[in-house]
Write a protein that holds these residues in place. Structure first.
Motif, PDB file in Angstrom:
ATOM      1  N   VAL A   4       0.869  -1.170   0.000  1.00 48.28           N
ATOM      2  CA  VAL A   4       0.000   0.000   0.000  1.00 48.28           C
ATOM      3  C   VAL A   4       0.910   1.224   0.000  1.00 48.28           C
ATOM      4  O   VAL A   4       1.829   1.303   0.823  1.00 48.28           O
ATOM      5  CB  VAL A   4      -0.917   0.030   1.244  1.00 48.28           C
ATOM      6  CG1 VAL A   4      -1.783   1.282   1.240  1.00 48.28           C
ATOM      7  CG2 VAL A   4      -1.783  -1.225   1.296  1.00 48.28           C
ATOM      8  N   PRO A   5       0.718   2.167  -0.929  1.00 44.58           N
ATOM      9  CA  PRO A   5       1.583   3.348  -0.944  1.00 44.58           C
ATOM     10  C   PRO A   5       1.616   4.034   0.419  1.00 44.58           C
ATOM     11  O   PRO A   5       0.583   4.164   1.095  1.00 44.58           O
ATOM     12  CB  PRO A   5       0.919   4.234  -1.995  1.00 44.58           C
ATOM     13  CG  PRO A   5       0.189   3.294  -2.888  1.00 44.58           C
ATOM     14  CD  PRO A   5      -0.305   2.186  -1.980  1.00 44.58           C
ATOM     15  N   ALA A   6       2.806   4.449   0.823  1.00 48.05           N
ATOM     16  CA  ALA A   6       2.960   5.069   2.144  1.00 48.05           C
ATOM     17  C   ALA A   6       2.063   6.284   2.308  1.00 48.05           C
ATOM     18  O   ALA A   6       1.561   6.554   3.401  1.00 48.05           O
ATOM     19  CB  ALA A   6       4.426   5.455   2.364  1.00 48.05           C
ATOM     20  N   THR A   7       1.847   7.010   1.220  1.00 45.03           N
ATOM     21  CA  THR A   7       1.022   8.217   1.303  1.00 45.03           C
ATOM     22  C   THR A   7      -0.452   7.896   1.532  1.00 45.03           C
ATOM     23  O   THR A   7      -1.225   8.784   1.891  1.00 45.03           O
ATOM     24  CB  THR A   7       1.164   9.051   0.022  1.00 45.03           C
ATOM     25  OG1 THR A   7       0.834   8.221  -1.109  1.00 45.03           O
ATOM     26  CG2 THR A   7       2.576   9.585  -0.120  1.00 45.03           C
ATOM     27  N   GLU A   8      -0.846   6.644   1.324  1.00 42.50           N
ATOM     28  CA  GLU A   8      -2.243   6.257   1.474  1.00 42.50           C
ATOM     29  C   GLU A   8      -2.478   5.337   2.667  1.00 42.50           C
ATOM     30  O   GLU A   8      -3.628   4.984   2.956  1.00 42.50           O
ATOM     31  CB  GLU A   8      -2.722   5.541   0.208  1.00 42.50           C
ATOM     32  CG  GLU A   8      -2.625   6.390  -1.058  1.00 42.50           C
ATOM     33  CD  GLU A   8      -2.998   5.607  -2.293  1.00 42.50           C
ATOM     34  OE1 GLU A   8      -3.503   4.474  -2.159  1.00 42.50           O
ATOM     35  OE2 GLU A   8      -2.785   6.128  -3.405  1.00 42.50           O
ATOM     36  N   ALA A  55      -6.341  11.595  11.442  1.00 41.22           N
ATOM     37  CA  ALA A  55      -6.762  11.252  10.085  1.00 41.22           C
ATOM     38  C   ALA A  55      -6.209   9.910   9.631  1.00 41.22           C
ATOM     39  O   ALA A  55      -6.841   9.209   8.837  1.00 41.22           O
ATOM     40  CB  ALA A  55      -6.329  12.350   9.130  1.00 41.22           C
ATOM     41  N   ARG A  56      -5.011   9.530  10.107  1.00 35.58           N
ATOM     42  CA  ARG A  56      -4.381   8.283   9.667  1.00 35.58           C
ATOM     43  C   ARG A  56      -4.878   7.060  10.415  1.00 35.58           C
ATOM     44  O   ARG A  56      -4.584   5.929  10.007  1.00 35.58           O
ATOM     45  CB  ARG A  56      -2.860   8.391   9.827  1.00 35.58           C
ATOM     46  CG  ARG A  56      -2.217   9.395   8.889  1.00 35.58           C
ATOM     47  CD  ARG A  56      -2.168   8.861   7.476  1.00 35.58           C
ATOM     48  NE  ARG A  56      -1.695   9.841   6.524  1.00 35.58           N
ATOM     49  CZ  ARG A  56      -1.332   9.562   5.283  1.00 35.58           C
ATOM     50  NH1 ARG A  56      -1.397   8.318   4.860  1.00 35.58           N
ATOM     51  NH2 ARG A  56      -0.927  10.502   4.476  1.00 35.58           N
ATOM     52  N   ALA A  57      -5.601   7.262  11.493  1.00 37.72           N
ATOM     53  CA  ALA A  57      -6.119   6.143  12.276  1.00 37.72           C
ATOM     54  C   ALA A  57      -7.466   5.721  11.702  1.00 37.72           C
ATOM     55  O   ALA A  57      -8.468   6.417  11.867  1.00 37.72           O
ATOM     56  CB  ALA A  57      -6.251   6.534  13.739  1.00 37.72           C
ATOM     57  N   ALA A  58      -7.491   4.570  11.027  1.00 38.10           N
ATOM     58  CA  ALA A  58      -8.744   4.076  10.465  1.00 38.10           C
ATOM     59  C   ALA A  58      -9.693   3.637  11.571  1.00 38.10           C
ATOM     60  O   ALA A  58     -10.912   3.733  11.430  1.00 38.10           O
ATOM     61  CB  ALA A  58      -8.473   2.917   9.515  1.00 38.10           C
ATOM     62  N   ARG A  59      -9.114   3.153  12.665  1.00 38.90           N
ATOM     63  CA  ARG A  59      -9.922   2.662  13.773  1.00 38.90           C
ATOM     64  C   ARG A  59      -9.014   2.498  15.001  1.00 38.90           C
ATOM     65  O   ARG A  59      -7.799   2.428  14.865  1.00 38.90           O
ATOM     66  CB  ARG A  59     -10.568   1.317  13.441  1.00 38.90           C
ATOM     67  CG  ARG A  59      -9.565   0.184  13.258  1.00 38.90           C
ATOM     68  CD  ARG A  59     -10.124  -1.011  12.564  1.00 38.90           C
ATOM     69  NE  ARG A  59     -10.603  -0.689  11.216  1.00 38.90           N
ATOM     70  CZ  ARG A  59      -9.800  -0.590  10.146  1.00 38.90           C
ATOM     71  NH1 ARG A  59      -8.486  -0.759  10.278  1.00 38.90           N
ATOM     72  NH2 ARG A  59     -10.290  -0.310   8.976  1.00 38.90           N
ATOM     73  N   ALA A 124       5.033   4.962   8.038  1.00 39.60           N
ATOM     74  CA  ALA A 124       4.611   4.274   6.811  1.00 39.60           C
ATOM     75  C   ALA A 124       5.785   3.939   5.902  1.00 39.60           C
ATOM     76  O   ALA A 124       5.682   3.039   5.070  1.00 39.60           O
ATOM     77  CB  ALA A 124       3.594   5.128   6.067  1.00 39.60           C
ATOM     78  N   GLY A 125       6.900   4.617   6.082  1.00 38.59           N
ATOM     79  CA  GLY A 125       8.072   4.361   5.250  1.00 38.59           C
ATOM     80  C   GLY A 125       8.991   3.281   5.780  1.00 38.59           C
ATOM     81  O   GLY A 125      10.053   3.025   5.192  1.00 38.59           O
ATOM     82  N   HIS A 126       8.604   2.615   6.877  1.00 37.08           N
ATOM     83  CA  HIS A 126       9.459   1.597   7.496  1.00 37.08           C
ATOM     84  C   HIS A 126       8.626   0.375   7.866  1.00 37.08           C
ATOM     85  O   HIS A 126       7.485   0.508   8.329  1.00 37.08           O
ATOM     86  CB  HIS A 126      10.115   2.152   8.764  1.00 37.08           C
ATOM     87  CG  HIS A 126      10.827   3.454   8.554  1.00 37.08           C
ATOM     88  ND1 HIS A 126      12.069   3.537   7.962  1.00 37.08           N
ATOM     89  CD2 HIS A 126      10.444   4.729   8.846  1.00 37.08           C
ATOM     90  CE1 HIS A 126      12.437   4.820   7.909  1.00 37.08           C
ATOM     91  NE2 HIS A 126      11.480   5.551   8.435  1.00 37.08           N
ATOM     92  N   ALA A 127       9.192  -0.807   7.683  1.00 33.41           N
ATOM     93  CA  ALA A 127       8.469  -2.026   8.061  1.00 33.41           C
ATOM     94  C   ALA A 127       8.115  -2.005   9.545  1.00 33.41           C
ATOM     95  O   ALA A 127       7.007  -2.380   9.943  1.00 33.41           O
ATOM     96  CB  ALA A 127       9.306  -3.257   7.730  1.00 33.41           C
TER      97      ALA A 127
END
Length: 212
Positions: A4-8, A55-59, A124-127
């Motif tokens: 999944v793209p890090a930006t998304e 905003a980044r927390a889906a749940r 998001a840019g790191h495992a």
């Protein structure tokens, strides 16, 4: 591994919360009798309020140790904090596999949504990534991108253990100030705590926690 793209990338945020009154025993030793349960409940409410507004927390998935201890929470089957997080991460992976998993401590009264969003964007840019606490020895946030195991190793000195496999992230003070004592509460109060915690502190008038 799902890509999944890090930006998304969105996140399932796991928040372990031991049932009261047993939770936060160290804090109970430093606050006046009668305020422990109310303070912990308020701190948790402000932490969850910030997460839900990010905003980044889906749940947010609360994990607890006792059936009916916290309404709507996932009851852990594995023992201990790290066991709770393994259960939560497994549940998240089964139900929301395209989202990252983030383990967040539940005692961050000065947390703001933008604090968490900034850390999750960086994560998001790191495992695997983590945020250390204000002392630099503990951990307040641990993340894993989709398809990777969370590998939670919380407990005393957890920052060093997480640093062995995860990238340390810069983070704002609100995300690093967890609370285990009145001194911690005073530090958080200087940053500005959420409304539930502020209301309790205004009534409790604990040393160092009142506005100047």
């Amino acid at each position: 591994m799902l890509v999944v793209p890090a930006t998304e990338l969105q996140w399932t945020v796991l928040v372990p919360m031991k049932a009261l009154p047993a939770a936060k025993s160290r804090l109970a030793q430093t606050v006046p009798a009668g305020w422990h349960v109310e303070l912990v409940a308020a701190i948790r409410a402000d932490t969850l309020r910030a997460v839900r507004a990010a905003a980044r927390a889906a749940r947010v998935l609360v994990i607890t140790d006792v059936e009916d201890g916290i309404s709507g929470a996932l009851v852990q089957s594995a023992p201990g904090l790290n066991g709770a997080l393994r259960d939560g991460a497994d549940h998240a992976g089964q139900h929301w596999p395209r989202d990252g998993v983030a383990a967040l401590v539940g005692d961050l009264p000065a947390l703001r949504p933008e604090d968490l969003d900034a850390a999750l964007v960086a994560a998001a840019g790191h495992a695997h990534a983590f945020v250390s606490d204000a002392t630099g020895t503990g951990t307040t946030l641990l993340t894993a991108t989709p398809g990777t195991a969370l590998a939670a190793r919380f407990g005393t000195g957890s920052a060093a253990r997480h640093a062995a496999h995860a990238v340390a992230l810069d983070a704002s003070a609100g995300l690093r100030h967890d609370v285990d004592s009145v001194a911690d509460l005073a530090s958080a109060a200087m940053l500005g705590v959420g409304p539930a915690t502020r209301a309790v502190l205004d009534r409790a008038r604990l040393p160092g926690t009142m506005p100047a």
